[in-house]
Scaffold this motif. Structure first.
Motif, PDB file in Angstrom:
ATOM      1  N   PRO A 189       8.327 116.720  -9.668  1.00 46.85           N
ATOM      2  CA  PRO A 189       9.356 116.988  -8.647  1.00 46.85           C
ATOM      3  C   PRO A 189      10.691 117.400  -9.280  1.00 46.85           C
ATOM      4  N   GLU A 190      11.020 116.817 -10.447  1.00 49.25           N
ATOM      5  CA  GLU A 190      12.281 117.157 -11.119  1.00 49.25           C
ATOM      6  C   GLU A 190      12.256 118.617 -11.571  1.00 49.25           C
ATOM      7  N   GLU A 191      11.084 119.081 -12.030  1.00 53.26           N
ATOM      8  CA  GLU A 191      10.969 120.484 -12.466  1.00 53.26           C
ATOM      9  C   GLU A 191      11.107 121.431 -11.274  1.00 53.26           C
ATOM     10  N   VAL A 192      10.516 121.015 -10.142  1.00 51.99           N
ATOM     11  CA  VAL A 192      10.653 121.827  -8.924  1.00 51.99           C
ATOM     12  C   VAL A 192      12.132 121.931  -8.549  1.00 51.99           C
ATOM     13  N   SER A 193      12.819 120.775  -8.560  1.00 55.89           N
ATOM     14  CA  SER A 193      14.237 120.763  -8.201  1.00 55.89           C
ATOM     15  C   SER A 193      15.067 121.616  -9.149  1.00 55.89           C
ATOM     16  N   ALA A 194      14.755 121.515 -10.452  1.00 56.67           N
ATOM     17  CA  ALA A 194      15.516 122.282 -11.438  1.00 56.67           C
ATOM     18  C   ALA A 194      15.349 123.783 -11.198  1.00 56.67           C
ATOM     19  N   HIS A 195      14.133 124.172 -10.809  1.00 59.02           N
ATOM     20  CA  HIS A 195      13.860 125.584 -10.522  1.00 59.02           C
ATOM     21  C   HIS A 195      14.679 126.071  -9.331  1.00 59.02           C
ATOM     22  N   MET A 196      14.637 125.270  -8.234  1.00 60.34           N
ATOM     23  CA  MET A 196      15.388 125.636  -7.023  1.00 60.34           C
ATOM     24  C   MET A 196      16.885 125.744  -7.348  1.00 60.34           C
ATOM     25  N   GLN A 197      17.361 124.760  -8.128  1.00 58.95           N
ATOM     26  CA  GLN A 197      18.780 124.730  -8.461  1.00 58.95           C
ATOM     27  C   GLN A 197      19.167 125.978  -9.256  1.00 58.95           C
TER      28      GLN A 197
ATOM     29  N   ARG B  91      18.578 120.241   0.535  1.00 60.60           N
ATOM     30  CA  ARG B  91      17.225 119.708   0.563  1.00 60.60           C
ATOM     31  C   ARG B  91      16.979 118.904   1.832  1.00 60.60           C
ATOM     32  N   LEU B  92      15.764 119.039   2.379  1.00 60.44           N
ATOM     33  CA  LEU B  92      15.407 118.318   3.606  1.00 60.44           C
ATOM     34  C   LEU B  92      15.178 116.836   3.310  1.00 60.44           C
ATOM     35  N   VAL B  93      15.807 115.956   4.077  1.00 59.86           N
ATOM     36  CA  VAL B  93      15.611 114.522   3.888  1.00 59.86           C
ATOM     37  C   VAL B  93      14.829 113.976   5.086  1.00 59.86           C
ATOM     38  N   PRO B  94      13.591 113.482   4.851  1.00 57.82           N
ATOM     39  CA  PRO B  94      12.804 112.969   5.988  1.00 57.82           C
ATOM     40  C   PRO B  94      13.439 111.722   6.590  1.00 57.82           C
TER      41      PRO B  94
ATOM     42  N   PRO C 107      13.235 125.283   3.509  1.00 56.81           N
ATOM     43  CA  PRO C 107      13.453 123.864   3.209  1.00 56.81           C
ATOM     44  C   PRO C 107      12.177 123.034   3.369  1.00 56.81           C
ATOM     45  N   GLU C 108      11.377 123.381   4.405  1.00 58.23           N
ATOM     46  CA  GLU C 108      10.151 122.635   4.622  1.00 58.23           C
ATOM     47  C   GLU C 108       9.149 122.906   3.502  1.00 58.23           C
ATOM     48  N   ARG C 109       9.056 124.179   3.083  1.00 52.12           N
ATOM     49  CA  ARG C 109       8.128 124.509   2.007  1.00 52.12           C
ATOM     50  C   ARG C 109       8.524 123.786   0.718  1.00 52.12           C
ATOM     51  N   ASP C 110       9.811 123.812   0.401  1.00 49.06           N
ATOM     52  CA  ASP C 110      10.269 123.142  -0.816  1.00 49.06           C
ATOM     53  C   ASP C 110       9.975 121.645  -0.744  1.00 49.06           C
TER      54      ASP C 110
ATOM     55  N   LEU D  41       7.588 120.106   0.976  1.00 50.16           N
ATOM     56  CA  LEU D  41       6.153 119.840   0.846  1.00 50.16           C
ATOM     57  C   LEU D  41       5.677 120.088  -0.587  1.00 50.16           C
ATOM     58  N   THR D  42       6.231 121.124  -1.242  1.00 56.14           N
ATOM     59  CA  THR D  42       5.869 121.391  -2.642  1.00 56.14           C
ATOM     60  C   THR D  42       6.265 120.206  -3.516  1.00 56.14           C
ATOM     61  N   ARG D  43       7.460 119.664  -3.253  1.00 56.75           N
ATOM     62  CA  ARG D  43       7.916 118.498  -4.011  1.00 56.75           C
ATOM     63  C   ARG D  43       7.004 117.293  -3.784  1.00 56.75           C
ATOM     64  N   GLN D  44       6.548 117.112  -2.534  1.00 53.03           N
ATOM     65  CA  GLN D  44       5.640 115.996  -2.246  1.00 53.03           C
ATOM     66  C   GLN D  44       4.348 116.148  -3.044  1.00 53.03           C
ATOM     67  N   ALA D  45       3.795 117.384  -3.065  1.00 58.77           N
ATOM     68  CA  ALA D  45       2.565 117.639  -3.828  1.00 58.77           C
ATOM     69  C   ALA D  45       2.822 117.370  -5.309  1.00 58.77           C
ATOM     70  N   ALA D  46       3.957 117.867  -5.799  1.00 58.94           N
ATOM     71  CA  ALA D  46       4.292 117.692  -7.220  1.00 58.94           C
ATOM     72  C   ALA D  46       4.430 116.210  -7.560  1.00 58.94           C
ATOM     73  N   ARG D  47       5.075 115.457  -6.638  1.00 62.62           N
ATOM     74  CA  ARG D  47       5.275 114.021  -6.868  1.00 62.62           C
ATOM     75  C   ARG D  47       3.928 113.298  -7.042  1.00 62.62           C
ATOM     76  N   LEU D  48       2.970 113.599  -6.137  1.00 58.60           N
ATOM     77  CA  LEU D  48       1.674 112.918  -6.205  1.00 58.60           C
ATOM     78  C   LEU D  48       0.865 113.387  -7.407  1.00 58.60           C
TER      79      LEU D  48
END
Lengths: 135, 381
Positions: free
Chosen positions: A27-35, B224-227, B363-366, B368-375
């Motif tokens: 998730p940190e890498e995703v955030s860094a990319h967006m940023q 960023r979207l905050v649920p 924002p929604e795509r980002d 959901l991508t973050r959720q996938a990345a987190r898991l």
């Protein structure tokens, strides 16, 4: 100043050097990319070189007219093989060299492992009327 | 120069002109011309009676336009035949304007544009900015919409449900440019609520207030979207929440339930919880049952399945989800969430990634991508 379109592709472009799907990053890498993308656009706004940027959905269809009274022809369900544009940024810069420089910088957005993606971006000049000569 | 006063007066002035015999499109044009003049001269010479001033100037503009256009001569006959109205029925006229702008012969997009212009008093440029289209494009949309309703009789009773749908569309457009459409929708719904005692108007107003109250917490500083469960509840606007709850309770007390009241009740239960854990999911499920009964709306069923997952556990939520059409918007995201809660992280990660690919906005795509990345990161680690 001349406008250039920087095109990012979902597929169809040559593979990136650091080619890992985004959901496999942290998730940190995703955030860094967006940023990085946001900072890049903000910086071009401050230099007066930013025009517009938009992201596109991965779904797309080719369509063609197929004669009077017939439904439009589409490319059917085999969308996997075609080149699809993921999004664009339009910049307005002094020179072609500057356009290449910025595209290269955008291509260096960080990806998996925090390393640059090195993705291929397409750079296309806008066709426009020649500037008016006043002297 | 009080722009909000101008916006408030716009529908009244248009209605007066229409009552005097102007057709809707001509009245609307004349009022826009008068507003431009007001912006020009009021700063130096503010009128004592702004409404009277606007009516006088707009009427003169209308007559000028009608006289200039010889092919419209018949309208002058109409104008002369029309008695000058008294002041008494004006509020009802403005109400009619809401119905006209939301007329079923208009597409939703046209109805929204026309409502913002004629009832809201926004300029074409402001509406164009809010929708990110060129001003000329929006001007065309509005004049087409006006042509479409030009043959609609102004005294036809409207369907309040159509008006509410249009106002809710405006609310959901959010904001961009210098006009906050959510705030604009609330302003218009307040006006409508002041003119009619319809319980669903109150229901919609309560729903908008309760949603709007949570807006400061819905996105992080970087966009960023905050649920809901992760929102900083201290950022919620307690005044708006209190007002929304009051409006809702008054509407519910009249015992004529409708879908907006039911949705507002759900929003009120979320707003009432000090922490995400304190959320009364059992009551929320009951309200979703009402909502499904009232509308049969598949999106309400999907949201109900998520609420069931919170009230009775993720397995029950997945069972409720299994009865629905998987092609529903956000079905995959809901399935991913319930699988994660059930401990099946591999399936959840796969579904989050799939949901990200079909997400309707960035924002929604980002998210959901973050959720996938987190898991996936958890799974690898």
């Amino acid at each position: 100043m001349a406008k250039y379109l920087l095109l990012k592709h979902y597929r169809g472009a040559p593979a990136a050097v650091n080619d890992v799907p985004m959901d496999q990053w942290t998730p940190e890498e995703v955030s860094a990319h967006m940023q990085y993308m946001r900072d890049f656009a903000a910086r071009l706004e401050s230099t007066g070189e930013f025009v517009d940027s938009q992201a596109l959905s991965p779904e797309g269809t080719f369509v063609r007219y197929d004669g009077e009274g017939r439904p439009p022809v589409t490319d059917g369900p085999f969308a996997e093989t075609k080149d699809l544009i993921a999004g664009w940024m339009v910049i307005d810069v002094e020179s072609y060299e500057r356009a290449l420089e910025l595209a290269a910088e955008l291509s260096a957005a960080p990806g998996a492992g925090g390393k640059p993606i090195h993705e291929w971006l397409e750079v296309r000049p806008f066709l426009s009327a020649p500037p008016t000569i006043t002297e | 120069m009080d722009e909000s006063l101008l916006r408030t007066l716009t529908p009244t002035v248009i209605s007066i002109l229409v009552r005097r015999g102007a057709d809707f499109a001509a009245a609307e044009d004349a009022v826009q011309d008068a507003l431009i003049e007001a912006v020009r001269v009021w700063r130096d010479d503010p009128p004592r009676d702004p409404k009277g001033w606007l009516v006088t100037v707009a009427w003169r503009k209308f007559l000028d336009a009608a006289r200039a256009d010889t092919s419209r001569r018949h309208r002058e006959v109409l104008v002369e035949a029309e008695p000058v109205p008294g002041q008494g029925e004006m509020a009802d006229d403005t109400l009619q304007l809401y119905f006209l702008c939301a007329h079923p012969s208009l597409t939703p997009a046209s109805a929204v544009a026309l409502t913002l212009r004629a009832v809201g008093g926004l300029t074409t440029r402001q509406i164009a900015q809010a929708y990110l289209v060129p001003e000329a494009t929006m001007a065309q949309r509005i004049s087409r919409a006006k042509r479409t309703v030009s043959s609609v009789r102004f005294d036809q009773p409207g369907d309040v449900a159509t008006v509410l749908r249009v106002l809710y569309l405006v609310f959901n457009e959010g904001y961009s440019g210098d006009v906050d459409l959510a705030a604009e929708a609330i302003r218009l719904t307040r006006q409508l609520a002041a003119r009619t005692r319809h319980e669903e108007v109150a229901g919609l107003l309560a729903l908008m207030l309760l949603h709007h109250a949570r807006r400061p917490a819905r996105t992080g500083p970087d966009g960023r979207l905050v649920p809901l469960a992760e929102q900083d509840r201290s950022l919620w606007d307690t005044h708006l929440i209190a007002e929304g709850v009051d409006v809702l309770q008054a509407a519910l007390a009249r015992d004529r339930l409708g879908e907006f009241q039911a949705q507002a009740a759900i929003a009120a239960l979320h707003a009432d919880a000090q922490t995400a854990e304190e959320t009364d999911w059992v009551q929320i499920v009951e309200w979703y049952d009402e909502l499904v009964r009232l509308t049969g709306n598949p999106v309400a069923r999907l949201n109900r399945a998520v609420a069931v997952g919170e009230a009775d556990g993720p397995r029950a939520g997945l069972a409720a989800l299994a009865e629905l059409d998987p092609s529903l918007p956000r079905y995959t995201a809901a399935a991913a969430y319930l699988h994660e809660r059930d401990g099946d992280l591999v399936t959840a990660a796969r579904l989050y990634a799939e949901a990200a690919r079909s997400a309707p906005n960035l924002p929604e795509r980002d998210h959901l991508t973050r959720q996938a990345a987190r898991l996936n990161a958890k799974h690898r680690g």
